[in-house]
Every structure is written in C-alpha cells, then in structure tokens.
Design a protein around this motif. Sequence first.
Motif, mmCIF file in Angstrom:
data_model
loop_
_atom_site.group_PDB
_atom_site.id
_atom_site.type_symbol
_atom_site.label_atom_id
_atom_site.label_comp_id
_atom_site.label_asym_id
_atom_site.label_seq_id
_atom_site.Cartn_x
_atom_site.Cartn_y
_atom_site.Cartn_z
ATOM 1 N N GLY A 394 -36.351 38.075 2.364
ATOM 2 C CA GLY A 394 -35.144 38.887 2.485
ATOM 3 C C GLY A 394 -34.828 39.479 1.126
ATOM 4 O O GLY A 394 -35.726 39.913 0.403
ATOM 5 N N LYS A 395 -33.545 39.438 0.762
ATOM 6 C CA LYS A 395 -33.134 40.002 -0.524
ATOM 7 C C LYS A 395 -33.651 39.105 -1.666
ATOM 8 O O LYS A 395 -33.569 37.887 -1.572
ATOM 9 C CB LYS A 395 -31.608 40.055 -0.553
ATOM 10 N N ASP A 397 -33.486 38.128 -5.728
ATOM 11 C CA ASP A 397 -32.712 38.224 -6.985
ATOM 12 C C ASP A 397 -33.360 37.314 -8.022
ATOM 13 O O ASP A 397 -33.055 36.123 -8.075
ATOM 14 C CB ASP A 397 -31.277 37.742 -6.778
#
Length: 649
Positions: A394-395, A397
């Motif tokens: 997913g995302k 970071d």
Amino acid sequence: MSDLSERTSCDATIEMLKKAAGEDQSTAFSRTEQMKACTIGESGICCKNCAMGPCRLTPPKKEGEPEKRGICGATAEVVAARNFVRMIAGGAAAHSDHGRAVAETMIMASKGETADYKIKDRMRLLEIAADIGVEVGDRPIEEIGLEVGEKCLAMFGNQTGEIEFAQRAPEPRQELWRKLGVFPRGIDREIVEVLHRTHIGVDQEMENIMIQGTRCALGDGWGGSMLATELQDVLFGSPKAIKSKINLGVLEEDQVNIIVHGHEPLLSEMILLAVQNPKLIEKAKEKGASGINISGICCTANEILSRHGIPIAGNVLQQEMAILTGAVEAMVVDVQCIYQAIGQLSQCYHTKVITTSPKGKMPLAEHLEFHEESALETAEKIVEMAIDNFSNRGKVDIPKDTEEFIGGYTHEYINYMLGGRFRASYRPLNDGIIDGRIRGVVGVVGCNNPRVPHDLIHQRVTEELVANGCLVVMTGCAAQSVAKTGLMSPESAKDKCPKGLYEICEAVGIPPVLHAGSCVDNSRILMSCTAMVKEGGLGKDISDLPVAGAAPEWMSEKAISIGHYFVTSGVYTVFGVKWPTLGSQKFTDFLFKEYENIYGAMWDFESDPEKMVGKILTHIDKKREALGILGKRERVLFDMAMRRELEIE
Ligand code: SF4
Ligand code: MSK
C-alpha cells in the motif's frame, strides 16, 4: 503519547511513531505508557515459585516492624537472589541454545550431511582446535571440524570437570574460580542446577545461591556464547572491519525489502545466498521491483553486518517501525527479542512475518520451518514469498535517515589492526593505556528499553566516555544506537576525542567506538580483556585492568547473564534503567559491595547517564592508581555546548 523527542533520539523512529499515532496503531512505546511496571516485581521481591504464594516481601514501613517472610519463611534477600539467578539462567539458556545449534551445524557440515554449510575459516578452526586440545597434525580439515564440533557439543552435557574455553582466562582468574567453586562444569548442568536450587525449599542462603548463579553465567560467557561466536567464525568467516549503514533509510522504495530479525546467522546466511540467485532477482524484476534488498534488525543484523557489511534497518525498538514503513515484504525471524506485536501489526500492512524456528512460533505469522539439511531451499522459498508479496504494497513511507559506520571489530581483528599482520599484538593498546593516552576501555552493551529514551542514553554515555579518553567497545542493540551518531567512523575521532585517544585512533585507523558484533560476541570482549592481561604491564588479572562494562538501556535476561559473567570475570559493570534486586538492601549490598572483595569487581546501578559515566571513570581511575599509572586528569563534562563544538585538547 508524550513528547516523542523525549522517547527517542532517533528521527526515523519519531517519524514512524507519528505515523503509528495517525493510523491508530499501538507500539512498544505507546504500550509502555499504558502498562505501569509492578514496583514489587521490578525490585525482585515477589516470589511465585510455588502455589502457596505469590509472596510479596515488601520492606517494613516503620522502624521496628518485623521483616516480612514468605509463607515458606523465605526472606527478601533469598527471594531476590533466587529471582536474580533465574534471570541469569534464562539468559544463559538463550545464548547457549544458540551455540548448540551452531555446534550441531558444524558437525553436520563436517560430516557432509548438509551441502549448504562449509568450513570457511580454516585458520580459525585450527586455532580453536589447539585451544581445546584437538590434535591437528595432517588430518583432513573436516575430521578436525568434526572433533571440534563434537567437543563443543560435549561442553553442554559435561557433568564434571571444567569447560575448556574457560581455561583461556588468565591463570589467577581460573584459580579464583576454582577456589570459590564456581568454575563451570557443563553449560546445561549449570542452568538446570539454578532451576533446582531455586525450587521451593532447596537453597536458602543468598551467598550459596549466587555460587550457582555465577557458575551458570560463566558457563554462558566462557561456554555457550563463546562457542557460538567461535564456530560461527569457522562456518561463515571471521569478521573484518567493514563499512555499512544503519537506520530505516536503508529500505529501498523500488526493491523487494526483506528484513532478517532475531539472533542466529544460520538462517540469515542462507537468505543472503538466496537473494543473490539470478532467477529470484529476475522474478523480482518481473513483479516490477528493481531488485531485492536485504537488511537486518537486532543481533541477526549485527551478525550479517560483521561478515558481509549488510545494512542494519534498526535495533530492537525499531522492529515495529520497520513494518510501519509499509515497505517491508517479509520480516523473517528465528529466536529472541522478537515482539509478538509484529504479528498483529503485520495484519494492518502488507508485511509477511515468517517464523522459521521450531522453538519460536507466533500467532498471525506464517511458519516455514528451517532445517540445516534443506537450508538454502527454505531460504529460497522465503525469498519467493517476499517477491510475491511486493504487489500487495500500500502506501510506503520510508524515513530518509541513514548513517555510515564501520563494523566487524573482533578481538583477533583488533589485535591485527594494532600490531599489523606479522606482529599482531595488543602492545600498542596496553602502551596507550599505560602512558595515559587511553584512559581505559569500556564495553557498552545490551538492549533498548522503552522505559528510557531510546538510543539517547547509549549515545550520551558513549559520547562522554570518548570525550574523557576511553576507547569504547560495543555489541548488540547498544552498538546500533551509537552507529547512528557517526562515532563508529574513524573520521569522528578528530572531533570527539581528546588528543591522546585521537592520536591512537588515527595511527591505527580505528574509530573511538568499535562495533564488536552481536550479544554472543560479548565473549570477544572477554578475550580482549584476557589478551590485555597476557600482553603485560596492566596487572595479572582482568580485575586489575582499567576497564568497565555498562548496559545503559538493558531489558533482557541475557543482559543480566552477560553482566554477571563480566563482573565475575573481573569487570566492574553498571546497568541503567532499573535494577532487579533493589527490594532487598542486603542482597543488593552483596552484589554492589561485597563482590569487590570476592571477585575484584562488582555490580552497580545508575539510571542517569552522566552519573553513570562518573562512576565508570572513578572506577577506571581507581584501577589506574593501583597500577601506578594515574596521571592528573579532570573529567570532561559533556554538556550541550560541548556536544556542538568539542575540540581536541
Ligand atoms: Fe511464597 Fe515460599 Fe512459595 Fe515463594 S516459595 S511463593 S516465598 S511460599
Ligand atoms: S538483540 S538481547 S535486545 S541487545 Fe541481541 Fe538487542 Fe538485547 Fe535482544
């Protein structure tokens, strides 16, 4: 949560803690705020060794009040001693069972029962063979390897006699151990006897309980841990100084990220081989990744760093942070220091947590059991699972933070660096100490603990020790905390050390803080101390040396075992965070005061980093004075201004 900058000095960790808060995830940091420690348990005076209890032996509230006793009549000092030696046994068991797995693999490799492991460092094997009385002659290397492996395995089951590796200690230390009746016989025997003696109604005298606790800890440091370290060097090669980098920024956004976490290099060495398989690299590319990136957490990280320069993603408190990045396809774990929380956390991100040891399973993780006979095959399956998981991301970071540093300083390598290939010797180190350019040597080791600011305590203690002319040797998660500061790069010596230490660092080409490996590699520090004694000029025993040990952020039972074998080998050792015997003044005084008369070294506790350094320097100067080498010297107090602009004296 409270101010994050008060919880950690690591910016990457702060970034991930903010993410965790935003996504309503709990971490060890947030759970620490919710879970108040039991004050009776933490001071060592709660006994639950039988079902008449638990008995809580809190000290009298008023003068004249009788001391509390357990239902069986046990006193606070006996309960505190029993709890303490059970911590030693837990730690010794963990280190030593790791060593047993390595010895078993060594035997299999020597017999040709596994194609995946080979004897890599022949010279190292021959040195060990000589040390433990295995004949070398012109025997084939596998035959020597087999006998060394079998002799090491026998050290676990020996019922009488002495663990051979402990006979490497300086003679006066060995004599003292024999006189006190603490010379370890067999690694397993000592652990079992701790459990027997601390069962209800057996050993009821704190001094006698500690005889066995000491024998058990020495069986770890000079037995289980030492043989793990030595045989790993034989199987995977002895470490040499090697450049690498640390922190979550080592994760790669466009690659399949695999993190190895835990302790035993048996698994991670195979994963390292598997990620180099061209077919698997090709498969990763087919899935849209540019390659496969491997990094480590905890002591597994230290093992593959020291031998291959593989980057470190973080220390024990960063295991959850790594998953929070959303960039880790697989976290592959074996044994020790693996939080159960990562199973739960992995359900909210795409990371697969893969357990591999029959000794360590976890709910919500996938289990792919690892066996020496099919090690590489299993490692390749794990890598394939990670590759297949890349498309589920997913995302992502990934914090930017990374820091370069040098690792891989073993006792043998330090010897070589100091003296050069043909005259390897500790002479330059001893001379540097004698002429005052090096004030002393301090081993700073152990874990992180969310009860104190993550990384910060290690960093403060180490920076100030270096500023005061001490050479620092580090292992475990402590080493990873300080690797983030730049103090493990030779260039740092110019700005961070006083003149004398700087000159030595520059001449030898070492940083002022040496990364010596994983938790079992604390045995390397024992060997370094022994080498300093044998080199001459600094007394006759380890307890004469101007050296000290510290574990400023400790949390595990293994740290207690390490600390206890340091102390009883003659090294003054101070722990931070909290001390697990404070509920009994009598037992604490025994460890902190009386031990100096018995072992020439004692335990100590100090949670404040500046005061901890003060205690260490006082001890080192006391030893220098006894050796007649104390030069007048003011302590450099390391305040914020100094941190900004420390200059060479
Ligand atoms: Fe209480 Fe003694 Fe039982 Fe411990 S062993 S729980 S002190 S009765
Ligand atoms: S891994 S024992 S947290 S040092 Fe050896 Fe780190 Fe402590 Fe585990």
